[in-house]
Design an enzyme around this catalytic site. Structure first.
Site, PDB file in Angstrom:
ATOM      1  N   GLU A 168     -25.575  38.567 -82.056  1.00 45.92           N
ATOM      2  CA  GLU A 168     -25.834  38.672 -80.619  1.00 45.92           C
ATOM      3  C   GLU A 168     -27.317  38.568 -80.282  1.00 45.92           C
ATOM      4  OE1 GLU A 168     -23.801  42.188 -79.258  1.00 45.92           O
ATOM      5  OE2 GLU A 168     -21.857  41.160 -79.233  1.00 45.92           O
TER       6      GLU A 168
ATOM      7  N   ASN B 168     -31.911  49.255 -73.517  1.00 43.99           N
ATOM      8  CA  ASN B 168     -30.804  50.014 -74.107  1.00 43.99           C
ATOM      9  C   ASN B 168     -30.182  49.322 -75.318  1.00 43.99           C
ATOM     10  OD1 ASN B 168     -29.624  47.951 -72.598  1.00 43.99           O
ATOM     11  ND2 ASN B 168     -27.808  49.164 -72.093  1.00 43.99           N
TER      12      ASN B 168
ATOM     13  N   LYS C 273      -9.443  37.946 -74.872  1.00 42.33           N
ATOM     14  CA  LYS C 273      -8.743  37.797 -76.113  1.00 42.33           C
ATOM     15  C   LYS C 273      -7.243  37.681 -75.876  1.00 42.33           C
ATOM     16  CE  LYS C 273     -11.744  40.730 -78.978  1.00 42.33           C
ATOM     17  NZ  LYS C 273     -11.787  41.921 -79.858  1.00 42.33           N
TER      18      LYS C 273
ATOM     19  N   ARG D 115     -11.513  47.852 -77.637  1.00 44.73           N
ATOM     20  CA  ARG D 115     -12.972  47.789 -77.714  1.00 44.73           C
ATOM     21  C   ARG D 115     -13.553  47.307 -76.378  1.00 44.73           C
ATOM     22  NH1 ARG D 115     -13.187  45.373 -83.733  1.00 44.73           N
ATOM     23  NH2 ARG D 115     -13.482  47.302 -84.890  1.00 44.73           N
TER      24      ARG D 115
ATOM     25  N   HIS E 165      -9.049  36.364 -89.604  1.00 44.99           N
ATOM     26  CA  HIS E 165      -8.689  37.328 -90.640  1.00 44.99           C
ATOM     27  C   HIS E 165      -7.262  37.848 -90.495  1.00 44.99           C
ATOM     28  CE1 HIS E 165      -9.831  39.970 -87.310  1.00 44.99           C
ATOM     29  NE2 HIS E 165      -9.147  40.933 -87.904  1.00 44.99           N
TER      30      HIS E 165
ATOM     31  N   ASP F  56     -11.745  35.467 -93.632  1.00 37.60           N
ATOM     32  CA  ASP F  56     -12.340  36.709 -94.141  1.00 37.60           C
ATOM     33  C   ASP F  56     -11.897  36.925 -95.591  1.00 37.60           C
ATOM     34  OD1 ASP F  56     -13.088  39.396 -94.602  1.00 37.60           O
ATOM     35  OD2 ASP F  56     -12.842  39.889 -92.482  1.00 37.60           O
TER      36      ASP F  56
END
Length: 343
Positions: A215, A142, A285, A262, A20, A45
């Site tokens: 995920e 969790n 990344k 993140r 994107h 995207d």
């Protein structure tokens, strides 16, 4: 534009790349993983700038085995749209005349560590020859809120929980939900199963109002006994990604030399020895602007390895850099010194 070995020619791979932003990063990733026997589906995207889409489309038109997905999603972080982007490419890939063996998915900030030849050999080793690679485990407590409470996706913005009063129904077909990575290596027969099986279709529909369904979707289906290439006993096996998570600092790695976004490290040059030693399929990344030297260095290292492994004559144009003699002259105490180095 030439296949570098018979091994690679006999085992073509399919790639799904979702992007994107950062056109330069995409160009360099494609350059690193490109091989004429493979097939590449690019999902841009739908909310990406128009000039970005046009640039990617023009690049794809240069190659007979690179194409844009026929359907484009407005992708939201952790949303169903991210999973649907992969599904869209899979629908296109199964129609391709290329007889690809396995499909690997990438995002725009991945970069290869293994060469195409190493990927082919890894896909065919005893552990993975007949199995999909979807690292993951039974859904931890969790993480259960992701699939037990309904979520709403605000397209292109965010995914929000609808709260405890919006409980989801149980998964279809009495499926046990697993949790794992969104990245995979999947057999072609498994992809066909995903697109045609009632079990897979029902799980896909059920996953629309979950959090980050990519995920749980792939890893859950890979634990279905009837699914091609499934492994009901699979765990975190599969060296798919080298990622430095913030919460694993001091355990799996000794810190991020770039910066965390993140809770994932954007790599700097000093992170490369860790990446190379880990020898995952890909590393994540990278950014072409934040720490460009890291990308430059890994790209050169990767291309050098690719050409070293080739079994065909190397063409000069395949090299990203050529060796030259550089002489530097220094004068100290009236004594001239000439140093010659190769780069």
């Amino acid at each position: 534009m030439e296949t570098l070995s018979k091994e690679e020619e006999d085992y073509p791979l399919a790639f799904i790349i979702t992007i994107h932003k950062d056109l330069e990063m995409f160009v360099r990733v494609l350059r690193a993983i490109y091989a004429p026997q493979n097939i590449y589906c690019i999902h841009v995207d739908a909310k990406a700038p128009e000039d970005y889409k046009v640039s990617v489309e023009r690049l794809a038109e240069c190659f007979p085995n690179v194409f844009l997905a026929s359907a484009s999603e407005i992708v939201t972080y952790a949303g169903f749209s991210r999973l649907k982007a992969d599904i869209n490419c899979m629908e296109d890939l199964v129609k391709s005349p290329v007889k690809w063996q396995k499909v690997i998915n990438l995002c725009g900030q991945d970069f290869p560590v293994q060469s195409n030849l190493e990927l082919v050999r890894y896909m065919q080793d005893a552990e993975w020859r007949d199995n999909n690679m979807t690292p993951g485990v039974k859904q931890p407590e969790n993480m259960q809120h992701r699939t037990q409470i309904q979520h709403i996706e605000v397209k292109g913005e965010y995914v929000a929980s609808m709260g405890p009063g919006h409980q989801k129904t149980l998964p279809p077909h009495n499926l046990k939900i697993y949790f794992g990575t969104a990245y995979y290596s999947l057999q072609r027969a498994f992809v066909e199963y995903v697109l045609t099986s009632p079990v897979a279709k029902d799980l896909l529909e059920w996953s629309k109002d979950t959090y980050s369904p990519d995920e749980h979707y792939w890893v859950t289906l890979n634990h279905v006994e009837d699914a091609p290439g499934s492994n009901v006993n699979a765990g975190w096996g599969g060296n798919i990604r080298a990622i430095k998570w913030r919460d694993q600092e001091g355990i799996a790695h000794q810190g991020c030399n770039g910066s965390y976004i993140r809770d994932i490290c954007i790599y700097n040059v000093e992170d490369l020895p860790w990446i190379i030693e880990k020898n995952s399929m890909f590393a994540n990344k990278f950014e072409s602007t934040s720490y460009p030297e890291a990308l430059d260095c890994l790209e050169q290292w990767h291309r050098h390895k690719v050409l070293q492994q080739a079994t065909v004559p190397i063409q000069l144009s395949w090299q990203l850099a050529t060796e030259v003699n550089i002489s530097s002259t220094t004068v100290a105490g009236g004594i001239k010194t000439i140093t010659t180095t190769k780069r």
